[in-house]
Enzyme design. Structure first.
Site, PDB file in Angstrom:
ATOM      1  N   ASP A 190      -9.105   3.091  -2.845  1.00 21.35           N
ATOM      2  CA  ASP A 190     -10.153   3.574  -1.938  1.00 21.35           C
ATOM      3  C   ASP A 190     -11.393   4.092  -2.660  1.00 21.35           C
ATOM      4  O   ASP A 190     -11.604   5.295  -2.779  1.00 21.35           O
ATOM      5  CB  ASP A 190      -9.592   4.695  -1.055  1.00 21.35           C
ATOM      6  CG  ASP A 190      -8.416   4.216  -0.232  1.00 21.35           C
ATOM      7  OD1 ASP A 190      -8.222   2.999  -0.134  1.00 21.35           O
ATOM      8  OD2 ASP A 190      -7.688   5.069   0.299  1.00 21.35           O
ATOM      9  N   GLU A 222       2.524   5.087  -4.111  1.00 20.52           N
ATOM     10  CA  GLU A 222       2.539   6.017  -5.264  1.00 20.52           C
ATOM     11  C   GLU A 222       3.842   6.804  -5.307  1.00 20.52           C
ATOM     12  O   GLU A 222       4.282   7.098  -6.423  1.00 20.52           O
ATOM     13  CB  GLU A 222       1.328   6.947  -5.179  1.00 20.52           C
ATOM     14  CG  GLU A 222      -0.008   6.245  -5.342  1.00 20.52           C
ATOM     15  CD  GLU A 222      -0.395   5.344  -4.169  1.00 20.52           C
ATOM     16  OE1 GLU A 222      -0.031   5.659  -3.030  1.00 20.52           O
ATOM     17  OE2 GLU A 222      -1.043   4.320  -4.417  1.00 20.52           O
ATOM     18  N   ASP A 282       0.831  -1.214   0.000  1.00 22.15           N
ATOM     19  CA  ASP A 282       0.000   0.000   0.000  1.00 22.15           C
ATOM     20  C   ASP A 282       0.862   1.260   0.000  1.00 22.15           C
ATOM     21  O   ASP A 282       2.069   1.205   0.259  1.00 22.15           O
ATOM     22  CB  ASP A 282      -0.895  -0.043   1.246  1.00 22.15           C
ATOM     23  CG  ASP A 282      -1.982   1.035   1.233  1.00 22.15           C
ATOM     24  OD1 ASP A 282      -2.288   1.572   0.154  1.00 22.15           O
ATOM     25  OD2 ASP A 282      -2.533   1.327   2.322  1.00 22.15           O
TER      26      ASP A 282
HETATM   27  O1  MIG Z   1      -4.510   6.187   3.738  1.00 20.26           O
HETATM   28  O2  MIG Z   1      -3.931   1.035   5.683  1.00 20.26           O
HETATM   29  O3  MIG Z   1      -6.011   1.998   0.201  1.00 20.26           O
HETATM   30  O4  MIG Z   1      -7.074  -0.102   1.681  1.00 20.26           O
HETATM   31  O5  MIG Z   1      -7.174   0.192   4.453  1.00 20.26           O
HETATM   32  C1  MIG Z   1      -5.078   4.990   4.154  1.00 20.26           C
HETATM   33  C2  MIG Z   1      -5.104   1.777   5.750  1.00 20.26           C
HETATM   34  C3  MIG Z   1      -4.060   3.870   4.083  1.00 20.26           C
HETATM   35  C4  MIG Z   1      -5.110   2.956   2.185  1.00 20.26           C
HETATM   36  C5  MIG Z   1      -5.565   1.708   1.500  1.00 20.26           C
HETATM   37  C6  MIG Z   1      -6.648   1.066   2.312  1.00 20.26           C
HETATM   38  C7  MIG Z   1      -6.137   0.754   3.693  1.00 20.26           C
HETATM   39  C8  MIG Z   1      -5.647   2.054   4.356  1.00 20.26           C
HETATM   40  N1  MIG Z   1      -4.626   2.671   3.518  1.00 20.26           N
END
Ligand code: MIG
Length: 723
Positions: free
Chosen positions: A434, A324, A321
């Site tokens: 998201d 980017e 996650d």
């Molecule tokens: O800014 O880890 O897209 O699936 O639950 C939020 C917390 C950070 C973004 C991910 C989302 C995840 C969340 N993460």
């Protein structure tokens, strides 16, 4: 200066300047023929003021498909887009970029062509937004590779592009089971509670996700011992029940003395650097972090091998996650924003100064200029992040995939990422980030699927039920009727939103969702077979109708998909709808599936139909002369019984289906170690003739065939399979 080579029958490459090697494609350039004269091109290309500009005049009927994971419809005409991997959690139609940078377009005009821009910085697309008939693409650089695909149908051009990417990632078979997530099931007790509810309600499940709270202070590769005591034995205990735990790994590494990953990274210069050549500091989850320099091969290997800590505890899947990379703020920008706020203290703020101030705070998050503040070490030189931005998440995922392969060479891990670019499909899948619990996002999710596949990313799906916002039961049901067909079928939702597990609503919703999830397990033989064939043959799993049907109407359809070679889907995506219009491009067998039992089937003729669909009914369309292979449901993939399968077919002349299967766990399929059962059904003189041919070892012993022919003929028979 441009250098042109012919890559294959459909494709030429135009090289401008000296582009960075993105490794997006993987083909043999040695044999490529260099062209001395510029062949006729379908669009204009101009080098101008340090940019490369592409322009094209679109005919009235021209459609532009592609751009992978992005907002708006399948036909991108009318919109402005950017490719710049962005953590934007509000996917409204006015946005220009989401998490992926997928620079592939298919222009469906009089003579179709495809375009792939291999360039890792920002590209902007004006596809008939400013002027209805004009398309402009701008690359803010003079170094880029342009690939142009011509002389074929949309499907042929896509497959030609796919063939240049190398083999796609193959998820393990268990990753086709239903998966449950939430930000967060933060303790062992919470995970246990959820799993108990699955058990009590007898709902199948293959995986539960661990979001950021399983870590110690959001530190990658740590597990909080208080929240998950004896983690290793817990992981194994769950695996014995057929449940995998899937931890999240974030891109930012917490700055903390004594934390091994931080210390090693600093010592070895494995983090991105600022202009003083010190590790660059940004703030994300854990507060201040450094970003691993995934573009540096040494750093990439180092980080990838860190997954071993969790693999050694029995973990078989990960989600990457914030890659980017997402930046909450940088210190200097925060400071200047605070200064600005202090200055206005006691002021009489008017509309401009008030909104100026709030805007300054809001734009701390992912500020475009912050991406200029750090550097990567590539082949001994420092490269500014901004010009290679779109390679970051891709290389994080590559780091994980290569690390996992080194850690356990034979095992197929579940791995998917949020950010991506073309080429990443070799290493992992993606989820679409998201989204919201909005009805519009069911449709958006559907529309992205074929475009993502065109970029070679096959394992994909959205947060079922929506991430942000509160879902109701009806929304979750309708969304699940789409996710039923996506390789990744995961229900995930955000912190502080209403619970949305399949049993979080009322009894009726629980019953319906249980049936949908069981139906998923019934479909796994088909879904997995189609997915693996797409992996092995460089194909696609999802297609828009116009890939297979050439009538004008098929190219207009934006809310139906072809799933593999046998199915068309047309899910309901409007609140309170009791049905929907479906365009049926040839006679098909419609199954309004409620449970795995094959009831409510009928032949639907070519044309537009209003199909009534009660909440519990999932419409599944089997194409003419096609077969759908089904198993009995099971509580998880490990327990699927593949020795007896059902074949549901609609055959007016001849249908041939190649059913693929392998162990689903190892990489042996690469060596050809898999089974194919060729099922052939011929309809002649009002009779069905069935033949079976086997290649390789498979577990199939018995087929139960339900065959429908033209003029209402229907037959059921059983067939024992010789070994
Ligand atoms: O800014 O880890 O897209 O699936 O639950 C939020 C917390 C950070 C973004 C991910 C989302 C995840 C969340 N993460």
């Amino acid at each position: 200066m441009v250098k042109i080579v012919r890559v294959n029958n459909h494709c030429i490459r135009l090289r401008y300047g000296k582009p960075i090697d993105t490794e997006s494609l993987e083909y043999d350039i040695q044999n490529a023929e260099e062209l001395q004269t510029l062949p006729s091109l379908p669009l204009e290309i101009e080098e101008k003021e340090n940019t490369i500009k592409l322009s094209y005049i679109m005919g009235e009927a021209t459609k532009v498909l592609g751009l992978g994971e992005n907002v708006r419809g399948m036909n991108k005409r009318g919109g402005l887009y950017e490719s710049f991997c962005t953590d934007d959690p509000i996917h409204t139609p006015d946005k220009k970029s989401l998490y992926g940078a997928h620079n592939f377009l298919l222009v469906a005009g009089d003579t179709p062509f495809g375009l792939f821009i291999d360039y890792p910085g920002k590209i902007t697309y004006d596809i008939g937004h400013t002027v209805h008939d004009e398309m402009y693409i701008t690359i803010n650089d003079v170094h880029a590779d342009l690939y142009i695909f011509q002389h074929g149908t949309l499907k042929e051009l896509t497959l030609s592009f796919r063939s240049l990417m190398g083999n796609s990632y193959a998820a393990p078979k268990w990753a086709f089971g239903y998966q449950q997530s939430r930000w967060s099931y933060g303790t062992k007790e919470e995970v246990d509670k959820i799993l108990r509810a699955f058990e009590v309600n007898e709902i199948p499940c293959d995986a539960v996700y661990l979001d950021i709270d399983y870590m110690e202070d959001f530190k990658d590769f740590t597990v909080d011992q208080h929240k998950f005591p004896k983690f290793e034995s817990y992981v194994r205990e769950l695996k014995n029940k057929g449940i995998r735990l899937i931890p999240i790994i974030d891109a930012g590494v917490k700055i903390e003395q004594g934390y091994e990953v931080y210390e090693e990274g600093v010592k070895n210069q494995f983090f991105c650097l600022n202009n003083q050549q010190e590790p660059f500091v940004a703030a994300v989850w854990p507060g201040k972090v450094h970003f691993p320099d995934f573009l540096n091969p040494l750093a990439r290997r180092w980080f990838g091998l860190k997954y071993k800590v969790l693999v050694d505890m029995g973990i078989e899947g990960f989600w990457n996650d914030m890659n980017e990379p997402s930046i909450f703020y940088t210190e200097d920008r925060m400071q200047s924003t605070i200064d600005m706020a202090k200055q206005s203290e006691g002021e009489n703020l008017n509309i401009h100064s008030f909104f100026g101030l709030t805007h300054a705070f809001q734009s701390l998050f992912n500020h475009p200029d912050d991406y200029k503040k750090f550097y990567h070490q590539m082949e001994g030189t420092l490269i500014n992040h901004k010009s290679v931005h779109n390679l970051y998440g891709y290389n994080m995922t590559r780091s994980a995939a290569e690390g996992l392969k080194e850690i356990d060479p034979d095992r197929r891990f579940l791995l998917f990422s949020r950010a991506s670019t073309i080429g990443q499909g070799r290493y992992a899948g993606i989820w679409t980030g998201d989204n919201y619990s909005w009805w519009e996002h069911i449709l958006l999710n559907l529309q992205m699927m074929p475009a993502i596949n065109q970029c070679g990313i096959l394992y994909t799906g959205g947060d079922t039920g929506g991430f942000s916002g509160d879902a109701n039961g009806q929304l979750l049901v309708r969304w699940s009727q789409l996710s039923l067909f996506t390789p990744l079928f995961r229900n995930h939702s955000a912190l502080n939103t209403r619970a949305q597990e399949p049993f979080a609503f009322d009894e009726k919703i629980t019953r319906i969702l249980k049936n949908i999830i069981k139906l998923r397990y019934t479909l796994i033989p088909y879904l997995y077979s189609e997915y693996m064939k797409a992996v092995i043959q460089h194909g696609v799993f999802f297609m828009p109708l116009c890939f297979e049907y050439e009538d004008d109407f098929s190219s207009e359809v934006e809310d139906q998909l072809l799933v593999g070679e046998s199915l068309m889907i047309a899910p309901v995506y409007r609140e309170n709808a009791k049905g929907r219009y479906v365009y049926v491009p040839e006679d098909m067998l419609m199954w309004k599936a409620v449970t795995e039992k094959i009831e409510k089937t009928e032949i639907v003729e070519k044309g537009i139909h209003y199909i009534e669909l009660a909440l519990e009914e999932t419409p599944i369309f089997i194409r003419k002369n096609s077969l759908l292979i089904l198993s009995k449901p099971a509580m998880n993939v490990d327990n699927l019984d593949l020795s007896e399968l059902t074949v549901l077919g609609y055959v007016s002349d001849e249908a041939v289906y190649v059913y693929f299967d392998d162990d689903g766990v190892t990489r042996n399929y690469v060596k050809g170690d898999y089974a194919e059962v060729v099922i052939r059904v011929v309809y002649e003189h009002n009779q069905f003739a069935v033949t079976i041919e086997n290649k390789g070892n498979h577990t199939l012993r018995k087929l139960h065939l339900i065959l429908m022919g033209p003029d209402g003929s229907r037959e059921e028979r059983e067939l024992l399979i010789d070994q």
